[in-house]
Design a protein around this motif. Sequence first.
Motif, short mmCIF file in Angstrom:
data_model
loop_
_atom_site.label_atom_id
_atom_site.label_comp_id
_atom_site.label_asym_id
_atom_site.label_seq_id
_atom_site.Cartn_x
_atom_site.Cartn_y
_atom_site.Cartn_z
N HIS A 43 58.99 -10.82 -10.77
CA HIS A 43 58.31 -12.09 -11.09
C HIS A 43 58.80 -12.67 -12.41
N LEU A 44 60.09 -12.90 -12.52
CA LEU A 44 60.65 -13.43 -13.76
C LEU A 44 60.94 -14.93 -13.66
N GLY A 45 60.55 -15.55 -12.54
CA GLY A 45 60.68 -17.00 -12.44
C GLY A 45 59.59 -17.66 -13.26
N LYS A 46 59.96 -18.71 -13.97
CA LYS A 46 58.99 -19.43 -14.80
C LYS A 46 58.40 -20.56 -13.96
N PRO A 47 57.07 -20.65 -13.86
CA PRO A 47 56.50 -21.79 -13.13
C PRO A 47 57.02 -23.11 -13.71
N ILE A 48 57.35 -24.02 -12.81
CA ILE A 48 57.88 -25.30 -13.27
C ILE A 48 57.12 -26.43 -12.57
N PHE B 113 61.45 -31.17 -12.87
CA PHE B 113 62.73 -31.14 -12.14
C PHE B 113 62.91 -32.43 -11.33
#
Lengths: 441, 176
Positions: free
Chosen positions: B28-33, B38
């Motif tokens: 879970h190393l994706g950063k919420p965006i 974007f």
Amino acid sequence: MSKLSKYRDREAPIQQVAGNGLLDRRALLGRGVMLAGAMGAGTAGALTGAAAEPLAEAPWSLHPGDQVPPYQRASHYEDNVVRTVDNQNRAPGGQRARTPHQLLRGIITPNGLHFTIMHGGIPDIDPAQHRLVIHGMVRQPLEFTLDSLMRYQLVSRIGFTECGGNSAPLFSNEPIQANLQALHGLSSCAEWTGVPLATLLDEAGVDPKAKWIIAEGADSPHLTRSVPLKKIMDDAMVALYQNGERIQPGQGYPMRLWLPGYEGNMNIKYLRRVQVTDQPGMTYYESKIYSDPLPNGKDTQFYFVNEVKSFITSPSPGLNLREPGIYEITGIAYSGSGRIDKVMVSADGGKSWAEAALMEPRLPKAFTRFSLPWRWDGGPAILQSRAWDESGAVQPTREQFVAARGQTSKPPPVGGFPGHHANPITSWGVDAKGEVKHVYA
Amino acid sequence: MSMRKVALLTGIAALAFGAGIALAESPHLGKPIAPSDFAAWDLNVLPDGSNLPPGGGKAAEGQQIFAEKCVVCHGQKGEGGLAARVIGGPPKATLDGGKVIANYYPYATTVFDFIRRSMPWNAPRTLTDHEVYALTAYLLAANKLIPEDEEMNATTLPKVKMPNRDNFVVWFPDRI
């Protein structure tokens, strides 16, 4: 191995197993097996030549050699082993670099020789600034950096990547006179290492109603392709490494989508965005380019899979036979549907066939090297290979292929793309002088 | 958790998922965006018209933009040159060539999507959405797929009926 050792001790001459000099495949694998005719006229001549001048110390044996370089390149004697690059004026159609299969062995394509097609030049991407965004029909849109992806458990897999337009010259109504590189050079095989895209999608939380993803690159064409979610969850990878080193700039540095067995154009380079959707994007490349008119008036759509194919890499045009005698017929077989089960070889234009030896490793959706000994008697021959894959699919004859997919009414330019996903049998005609040409048989 | 319990769980995971891959907690190393962060990349226009931007444009204006920015590669009348033909073409494509907008593309949204992301080839993403709508209208009108004065916008573009839409055969339906 037990099967092999059974033949190792046998000293009996290897018999011809199919027409025009094809020999038993075990002849090349088993030690101590004498090749019938190996001591023929040609070899005897070579022996006489060798005896004419005694061996002496060569210049390179008499002083220390060069400095060891930090990154070793191939010997300068191998300077001809390069890709052919078209469109040197860089017109908007893009540039293609083709793999010289006829000069390579084994199943791994060296990184610098891996084929590529660029639609807008090779971008100079700063890996620290590159981002991958996953969004659309997901619970939580996510943004990944290269550093963050490097902390995942990376997986490695050897597999081929092939342009959907590879082998397109075989759509020509007449055999196009070009070498193997020009005919089949838009296909290569490497070990890819990266993060399964399914892992990242699971973290974002895919909506159960989703059916597709649309992947986009960060280079100037912002190239997009739609991929069924089924394929993504099966074996799609965000690839970071190619044959152990970071993927090449021409392969999507710092990251690409890699879809084992699916047409190259879908393997989005410079991957920056994955949108999860319930419908395909019908992007330019899937609407127009990778779709072909059929003989029945319809057009193909979502072809995707590179079907079972093989071709003989040696002998092949440009690699002519110097004298009658024993040669190894070798080549590459692969299928986007799994492992290669069997390759048959003919030296008489398909009248008779012999089973080739398949070299290990024999991996799904990867190049498989095949080999068969052949005694050329100096007469005309037509060499062919035909592959079967584990899904039961068989490489079509040219006749079967043309019936299903059609052909041009006149020969297209050598580098043209009249159609896609061409996989008929390739035939090399050998004449009495040993010259090898592309023929239809 | 005791080491023994960890070992036991790892063993079960190895059995369940094969030797190479132990059941690892996903990092879970994706950063919420947020979508607004974007938006500049959010380019995909779907065949049903999803994600078409506001605004619109007509053929007359598109013709002027085409003359200024497109003819160098696509020819004065869109007949093709350094790059593909975009106006006219044969009634039917064959393996000898001739795939064009009018006889091939199943959806008109593709024209908008491709121009906006990739064109002009030497300077993509320099056209405004309004200009892309106008160019799309020009190409569709010049190919006789819409009337000369019909505005292309988020409502009208997905409704353009493309002649070849129902002529496709999905080659491997089981793969989708």
